[in-house]
Design a protein around this motif. Structure first.
Motif, mmCIF file in Angstrom:
data_model
loop_
_atom_site.group_PDB
_atom_site.id
_atom_site.type_symbol
_atom_site.label_atom_id
_atom_site.label_comp_id
_atom_site.label_asym_id
_atom_site.label_seq_id
_atom_site.Cartn_x
_atom_site.Cartn_y
_atom_site.Cartn_z
ATOM 1 N N VAL A 41 0.865 -1.126 -0.041
ATOM 2 C CA VAL A 41 -0.038 0.043 -0.067
ATOM 3 C C VAL A 41 0.675 1.303 -0.125
ATOM 4 C CG1 VAL A 41 -1.742 -0.903 1.150
ATOM 5 C CG2 VAL A 41 -0.239 0.218 2.443
ATOM 6 N N TYR A 77 -4.118 -8.938 -0.284
ATOM 7 C CA TYR A 77 -5.168 -8.613 0.173
ATOM 8 C C TYR A 77 -5.128 -7.263 0.900
ATOM 9 C CZ TYR A 77 -5.713 -13.856 0.041
ATOM 10 O OH TYR A 77 -6.182 -15.266 -0.278
ATOM 11 N N PRO A 79 -4.269 -4.180 0.449
ATOM 12 C CA PRO A 79 -5.020 -2.974 -0.155
ATOM 13 C C PRO A 79 -6.745 -3.295 -0.104
ATOM 14 C CG PRO A 79 -3.495 -3.633 -1.569
ATOM 15 C CD PRO A 79 -3.550 -4.926 -0.578
ATOM 16 N N VAL A 80 -7.046 -4.309 -0.183
ATOM 17 C CA VAL A 80 -8.677 -4.286 0.106
ATOM 18 C C VAL A 80 -9.151 -4.212 1.422
ATOM 19 C CG1 VAL A 80 -10.503 -5.977 -0.470
ATOM 20 C CG2 VAL A 80 -8.584 -6.039 -2.033
ATOM 21 N N ALA A 83 -9.006 -0.497 1.990
ATOM 22 C CA ALA A 83 -10.224 -0.003 1.346
ATOM 23 C C ALA A 83 -11.466 -0.384 2.004
ATOM 24 C CB ALA A 83 -10.241 -0.229 0.076
ATOM 25 N N ALA A 84 -11.593 -1.601 2.525
ATOM 26 C CA ALA A 84 -12.633 -1.928 3.124
ATOM 27 C C ALA A 84 -12.934 -1.006 4.436
ATOM 28 C CB ALA A 84 -12.640 -3.459 3.588
ATOM 29 N N VAL A 111 -17.410 -6.944 -2.727
ATOM 30 C CA VAL A 111 -16.296 -6.475 -3.382
ATOM 31 C C VAL A 111 -16.528 -6.574 -5.202
ATOM 32 C CG1 VAL A 111 -13.739 -6.954 -4.195
ATOM 33 C CG2 VAL A 111 -14.431 -7.129 -1.827
ATOM 34 N N VAL A 115 -10.254 -7.157 -8.966
ATOM 35 C CA VAL A 115 -9.530 -7.662 -7.872
ATOM 36 C C VAL A 115 -10.232 -9.040 -7.317
ATOM 37 C CG1 VAL A 115 -10.850 -6.375 -6.035
ATOM 38 C CG2 VAL A 115 -8.492 -7.078 -5.575
ATOM 39 N N SER A 195 -11.749 -1.763 -9.384
ATOM 40 C CA SER A 195 -12.164 -2.505 -8.222
ATOM 41 C C SER A 195 -12.541 -1.816 -7.229
ATOM 42 C CB SER A 195 -11.081 -3.540 -7.777
ATOM 43 O OG SER A 195 -10.623 -4.470 -8.907
ATOM 44 N N THR A 196 -13.638 -2.102 -6.525
ATOM 45 C CA THR A 196 -14.215 -1.290 -5.355
ATOM 46 C C THR A 196 -14.595 -2.333 -4.349
ATOM 47 O OG1 THR A 196 -16.609 -1.471 -6.014
ATOM 48 C CG2 THR A 196 -15.243 0.299 -7.085
ATOM 49 N N VAL A 197 -14.730 -1.866 -3.172
ATOM 50 C CA VAL A 197 -15.491 -2.535 -2.067
ATOM 51 C C VAL A 197 -16.679 -1.652 -1.425
ATOM 52 C CG1 VAL A 197 -13.620 -1.878 -0.424
ATOM 53 C CG2 VAL A 197 -15.232 -3.861 0.258
ATOM 54 N N ILE A 356 -10.641 0.576 -5.122
ATOM 55 C CA ILE A 356 -9.270 -0.267 -4.494
ATOM 56 C C ILE A 356 -8.038 -0.031 -5.387
ATOM 57 C CG2 ILE A 356 -8.349 -2.489 -3.858
ATOM 58 C CD1 ILE A 356 -11.416 -3.467 -3.429
#
Lengths: 390, 69
Positions: A41, A77, A79-80, A83-84, A111, A115, A195-197, A356
């Motif tokens: 990150v 994982y 970065p997710v 972001a979460a 998600v 990603v 990619s998003t969460v 993300i």
């Protein structure tokens, strides 16, 4: 390299002794592992990313990394995970005391984007069940961050009456490939390749069995009936994330329904009669908190508000608006099964959603167990985990 | 907290929340903080019951509010 497995066991027990775990064993966070996570990150290790000022607690990116390691995540994982956490902060309800509330609510993550495949977050068969590392450990990392970073420990500052099994971990990917509609994040203006969460504060996940309905109206009735169950009604209105199995989503789309039309139909159909509400002791609204209470409660409003909201058929809408429902598609395409995730956000708030960063390289793992360096106590008052030199 | 600002304060909770009060007091650096625990529950009691409980606690509340800082 020979490894004394009893040393690993001792380290796991050490983590239990320190109160770091959710009850299940954690992966002891070594300095090397934490550094590998931090390298994925751009945020600085000492950057503060979360706080509960009324508890004098805050935590940094490093604390998040320590907890992601403990949860069993792989470095890529992380970065997710970050972001979460940012998505939780955007939820709008999470920081209204929900981490400590008797309801025992917990974040639910969806998600979207590339990603999902890159790190392998399950969107298909058994989507809410065990067996998929990425979703399971990312969701668990967020629980450990809340417990250890924010210092909200069960039975102390976490006052959940019962909570729910999904409080351990609750992270899925949308099944974009078998959805008849645009993905959740594209609906909200993100590029498909981003990619998003998304995060929502949830209370429970209720299963809907409907394998034989052939018409959209039948299925929508079944889902609306679940959304409007009296047990779900804490406030005047409720909200929900309807996670349709692909078979159900395709049935609705075959009759020409857009996702927006599904939401509007669910808003129209999700009603309870005044008689039902009174039978459940929820026929009125409280003056102070807007909760559903019986008419005889000392705190009940006496202005006939609930009756005034009833339609000609004497039924009261339980959703504030069509936006009180989020619709997503996930699960195997093998039966007519869906889930209503009951959320907190009685006024139809949107979920928090964060992009993300693109993850370009997998984290490094040489397959060897590094020397254990231990994780010292998450210090009271500061909430920051520090690690001892290895 | 409020007392530090010179405002008399009395914390009232139900006895189901003793663990949370203790944890919160510790976080704030006031271990052993004196508070009033009323019988649980509150939400499902009648107005008369609540009035009775408040009456039983009134003296203790007054005592805390008027105690020297």
């Amino acid at each position: 390299m020979a490894v004394d497995i009893d040393v690993v066991r001792d380290a796991i027990e050490y983590c239990y002794d320190q109160g770091f775990t959710d009850g299940l064993p954690v992966v002891p966070a070594t300095g090397k592992a934490v550094d590998e996570f931090l390298a994925t990150v751009t945020a600085g290790a000492d950057e503060e990313i979360g706080a509960l000022p009324h508890l004098n607690r805050s935590f940094t990116v490093r604390t998040a990394a320590v907890n992601a390691v403990m949860a069993g995540c792989r470095p890529e994982y992380f970065p997710v995970v970050l972001a979460a956490w940012e998505a939780v902060k955007l939820d709008g309800y999470a920081f209204r005391g929900l981490f400590q509330s008797t309801t025992g609510s917990f974040p639910f993550f969806i998600v979207n984007g590339p990603v999902r495949e890159f790190i392998g977050i399950n969107s298909g068969v058994n989507v809410f069940g065990p067996g998929s590392r990425a979703g399971a450990t990312i969701g668990r990392a967020l629980r450990l961050i809340i417990m250890n970073g924010l210092g909200v420990q069960p039975g102390e500052l976490d006052q959940s009456t019962q909570a729910a099994p999904a409080k351990y971990t609750f992270c899925i990917a949308e099944n974009e490939e078998q959805s008849p509609w645009l993905p959740l994040h594209v609906d909200r203006g993100w590029e498909r390749g981003q990619s998003t969460v998304a995060a929502m504060m949830a209370r429970s996940a209720v299963h809907i069995e409907n394998r034989h309905a052939g018409q959209a109206s039948e299925l929508l009735y079944d889902i609306a009936d679940t959304i409007s169950r009296t047990g779900a009604l804490l406030h005047e209105t409720t909200s929900a994330c309807v996670v349709l199995g692909p078979e159900h989503a395709q049935l609705l789309a075959r009759e020409g329904l857009s996702k927006q039309q599904v939401k509007e139909e669910l808003f129209r159909l999700a009603r309870r009669s005044l008689e039902d509400l009174n039978r459940a002791g929820k026929g009125e609204i409280s003056k102070t908190l807007g909760w559903r209470v019986p008419a005889y409660s000392p705190d009940a409003r006496t202005d006939g508000r609930t009756k005034g909201r009833a339609g000609e058929d004497g039924r009261v809408p339980v959703l504030g608006s069509p936006d009180g429902v989020v619709v997503a598609v996930a699960g195997g395409n093998n039966a007519g099964v869906s889930t209503v995730v009951e959320t907190i956000g009685a006024f139809g708030g949107r979920p928090g959603e964060v992009g993300i960063p693109e993850i370009t390289a997998r984290g490094v793992s040489d397959g060897k167990l590094p020397a254990l360096c231990g994780v010292d106590a998450l210090t009271a008052g500061g909430g920051q985990a520090t690690r001892k030199a290895g | 907290m409020l007392e530090g600002l010179g405002v008399p304060a009395a914390v009232i909770c139900t006895d189901a929340f003793r663990a949370s009060v203790a944890a919160m007091a510790k976080v704030k650096g006031f271990s052993g903080y004196r508070y009033i625990a009323v019988p649980h529950p509150v939400a499902s009691r009648t107005g008369t019951e609540l009035h009775d409980i408040a009456g039983q606690m009134a003296d203790e509340i007054a005592e805390i509010l008027t105690a020297p800082a």
